[in-house]
Design a protein around this motif. Structure first.
Motif, PDB file in Angstrom:
ATOM      1  N   ARG B  20       7.251  40.895  44.158  1.00  0.00           N
ATOM      2  CA  ARG B  20       7.360  40.608  45.594  1.00  0.00           C
ATOM      3  C   ARG B  20       7.677  39.113  45.715  1.00  0.00           C
ATOM      4  O   ARG B  20       6.917  38.278  45.196  1.00  0.00           O
ATOM      5  CB  ARG B  20       6.026  40.909  46.291  1.00  0.00           C
ATOM      6  CG  ARG B  20       5.972  40.575  47.781  1.00  0.00           C
ATOM      7  CD  ARG B  20       6.624  41.631  48.616  1.00  0.00           C
ATOM      8  NE  ARG B  20       6.204  41.588  50.012  1.00  0.00           N
ATOM      9  CZ  ARG B  20       6.839  42.231  50.975  1.00  0.00           C
ATOM     10  NH1 ARG B  20       7.904  42.972  50.685  1.00  0.00           N
ATOM     11  NH2 ARG B  20       6.423  42.176  52.216  1.00  0.00           N
ATOM     12  N   PRO B  21       8.809  38.732  46.337  1.00  0.00           N
ATOM     13  CA  PRO B  21       9.133  37.303  46.440  1.00  0.00           C
ATOM     14  C   PRO B  21       7.923  36.493  46.927  1.00  0.00           C
ATOM     15  O   PRO B  21       7.248  36.902  47.877  1.00  0.00           O
ATOM     16  CB  PRO B  21      10.274  37.274  47.459  1.00  0.00           C
ATOM     17  CG  PRO B  21      10.913  38.613  47.342  1.00  0.00           C
ATOM     18  CD  PRO B  21       9.795  39.569  47.033  1.00  0.00           C
ATOM     19  N   LYS B  22       7.695  35.374  46.264  1.00  0.00           N
ATOM     20  CA  LYS B  22       6.507  34.580  46.585  1.00  0.00           C
ATOM     21  C   LYS B  22       6.478  34.168  48.055  1.00  0.00           C
ATOM     22  O   LYS B  22       5.402  34.063  48.655  1.00  0.00           O
ATOM     23  CB  LYS B  22       6.487  33.317  45.688  1.00  0.00           C
ATOM     24  CG  LYS B  22       5.226  32.487  45.804  1.00  0.00           C
ATOM     25  CD  LYS B  22       3.999  33.249  45.345  1.00  0.00           C
ATOM     26  CE  LYS B  22       2.738  32.414  45.533  1.00  0.00           C
ATOM     27  NZ  LYS B  22       1.527  33.209  45.252  1.00  0.00           N
ATOM     28  N   VAL B  23       7.675  33.941  48.653  1.00  0.00           N
ATOM     29  CA  VAL B  23       7.694  33.491  50.044  1.00  0.00           C
ATOM     30  C   VAL B  23       7.262  34.595  51.015  1.00  0.00           C
ATOM     31  O   VAL B  23       7.091  34.342  52.212  1.00  0.00           O
ATOM     32  CB  VAL B  23       9.103  32.978  50.462  1.00  0.00           C
ATOM     33  CG1 VAL B  23       9.487  31.746  49.671  1.00  0.00           C
ATOM     34  CG2 VAL B  23      10.152  34.072  50.321  1.00  0.00           C
ATOM     35  N   LEU B  24       7.079  35.835  50.505  1.00  0.00           N
ATOM     36  CA  LEU B  24       6.616  36.931  51.360  1.00  0.00           C
ATOM     37  C   LEU B  24       5.155  37.287  51.102  1.00  0.00           C
ATOM     38  O   LEU B  24       4.614  38.191  51.744  1.00  0.00           O
ATOM     39  CB  LEU B  24       7.492  38.180  51.157  1.00  0.00           C
ATOM     40  CG  LEU B  24       8.978  38.038  51.496  1.00  0.00           C
ATOM     41  CD1 LEU B  24       9.716  39.344  51.217  1.00  0.00           C
ATOM     42  CD2 LEU B  24       9.167  37.630  52.948  1.00  0.00           C
ATOM     43  N   HIS B  25       4.523  36.593  50.156  1.00  0.00           N
ATOM     44  CA  HIS B  25       3.110  36.871  49.865  1.00  0.00           C
ATOM     45  C   HIS B  25       2.245  36.468  51.056  1.00  0.00           C
ATOM     46  O   HIS B  25       2.630  35.608  51.854  1.00  0.00           O
ATOM     47  CB  HIS B  25       2.684  36.101  48.608  1.00  0.00           C
ATOM     48  CG  HIS B  25       3.150  36.743  47.340  1.00  0.00           C
ATOM     49  ND1 HIS B  25       2.448  36.673  46.150  1.00  0.00           N
ATOM     50  CD2 HIS B  25       4.254  37.481  47.059  1.00  0.00           C
ATOM     51  CE1 HIS B  25       3.100  37.327  45.200  1.00  0.00           C
ATOM     52  NE2 HIS B  25       4.196  37.823  45.732  1.00  0.00           N
TER      53      HIS B  25
END
Lengths: 82, 296
Positions: B20-25
């Motif tokens: 999961r892209p880190k910017v969406l965590h």
């Protein structure tokens, strides 16, 4: 899969109705702010119900929808400057 | 960690970010909320400290307001309004009163109505109205916003109005730098009969005829004939860039993530990407419909 598309259809209806209302109350910042907040809260509720019905609801997912909705609410609160 | 590895970690699903892209965590989403609040609080407090550096770019002038209003009236088949010095004086006094008593309303905290300002200026009316606007960036934007609001549009396009007065004033209202636009409408009473019939919030637009020179306006009103502010950094544009840029980046990452997870058949615990995309698109539509200023 069929239920997922049905859920998305409900979400689209919520967003379309919310957008229509937002434009209809144009010129009234308070009503627009209220509409934006209601759409954001509706989105959070939709997200939780969607995953609950699909059987993959997890605390992390609840937090994710709450945070996304909160970003939108803050956007309406700060940017609209009623 | 190379730039490529970092970018992949931030923007693409990968085993380093649990697919999961880190910017969406969720921790990233929490960070955005904190950063957004700090940014917005900064935008509200810093302009008072460095007004020449950070502020709202504004270019609103009475001549342009009058021309725009009369153009709208012309389109509606109505005659033009004449710029009246007494109504402009009433508008100027109203604006000064709003800053002095720190209110944003048609009636002052002590109960003074718009009609009292008009009467005090010496203008005897049969019908009168008032439109207010604050924090718009240009004259056309003010008039377009009034036209988009049914009650304000009714005022601008009221056939019974003959005269209009404006005041454009910059000051501090509720702790924020604010540009107020006060628009007052009226028709003079016949000398023998004076009938008071008040109507709140009403504008007129009219045929493109020669705008009366500003020299016709009284000294009080002429001091409020326009506001031009050009700060080094325009808050309106900065806010616009940040909000659209942020939502745009999130949308882009969500679209790529949705495509890659579908293609790679990745199963994970996360929110519905398509739902997030639809929601942010709706948010962009909302943002496009937001006027910069407020009306009353």
């Amino acid at each position: 899969m069929r239920s997922s598309w049905f859920h998305l259809l409900i979400l689209i209806i919520i967003l379309v109705l919310g957008t229509a209302t937002f434009f209809m109350v144009g010129g009234n910042p308070t009503a627009q702010l209220a509409t934006g907040i209601m759409v954001s809260v509706a989105y959070m509720i939709w997200g939780v119900l969607h995953h609950a019905i699909d059987g993959d609801l997890h605390l992390k997912i609840v937090i994710e929808y709450v945070l996304v909705g909160t970003i939108a609410i803050l956007f309406f609160y700060f940017v609209m400057r009623p | 960690m190379s730039v490529f590895t970092l970018a992949r970690h931030l923007f693409l699903p990968h085993h380093t970010n649990n697919h999961r892209p880190k910017v969406l965590h969720v921790d990233a989403l929490g960070f955005y909320i904190l950063a957004f609040v700090v940014f917005q609080v900064g935008l509200k407090t810093l302009p008072a400290q460095v007004p020449n550096v950070l502020g709202y770019a504004t270019d609103i002038h009475v001549e342009k307001l009058l021309a725009a209003v009369n153009a709208k009236r012309q389109v509606a088949g109505l005659g033009p309004l004449s710029l009246d010095s007494q109504l402009s004086e009433a508008a100027a006094r109203k604006a000064a009163d709003m800053f002095a008593k720190n209110y944003w309303a048609h009636n002052s905290p002590v109960g003074a109505t718009p009609w009292e300002f008009i009467t005090q200026s010496g203008y005897t009316y049969t019908v009168a109205g008032e439109n207010l606007a604050k924090n718009f960036s240009d004259s056309q934007g003010v008039v377009e916003a009034w036209m988009a609001s049914p009650t304000h549009r009714d005022n601008m396009l009221k056939a019974s109005y003959r005269d209009v007065g404006f005041a454009v004033v910059n000051g501090i209202l509720n702790g924020e730098e604010t540009t107020l636009v006060v628009q007052m409408f009226g028709s003079r009473a016949a000398p023998a009969v004076q009938v008071r019939k008040t109507t709140e919030v009403s504008p007129q637009a009219a045929v493109a005829e020669a705008t009366p020179p500003l020299s016709a306006v009284t000294a009080v009103a002429s001091a409020y004939s326009g506001v031009s502010i050009k700060p080094l950094i325009d808050i309106g544009r900065l806010n616009h860039t940040v909000v659209y840029g942020f939502i745009g980046i999130l949308l882009g990452v969500l679209v790529v993530d949705a495509w890659l997870t579908s293609r790679r058949r990745i199963v994970r615990v996360a929110g519905h990407n398509v739902a997030h995309i639809l929601f942010f698109v709706a948010l962009l539509i909302f943002a496009s419909a937001l006027p910069r200023g407020s009306l009353l």
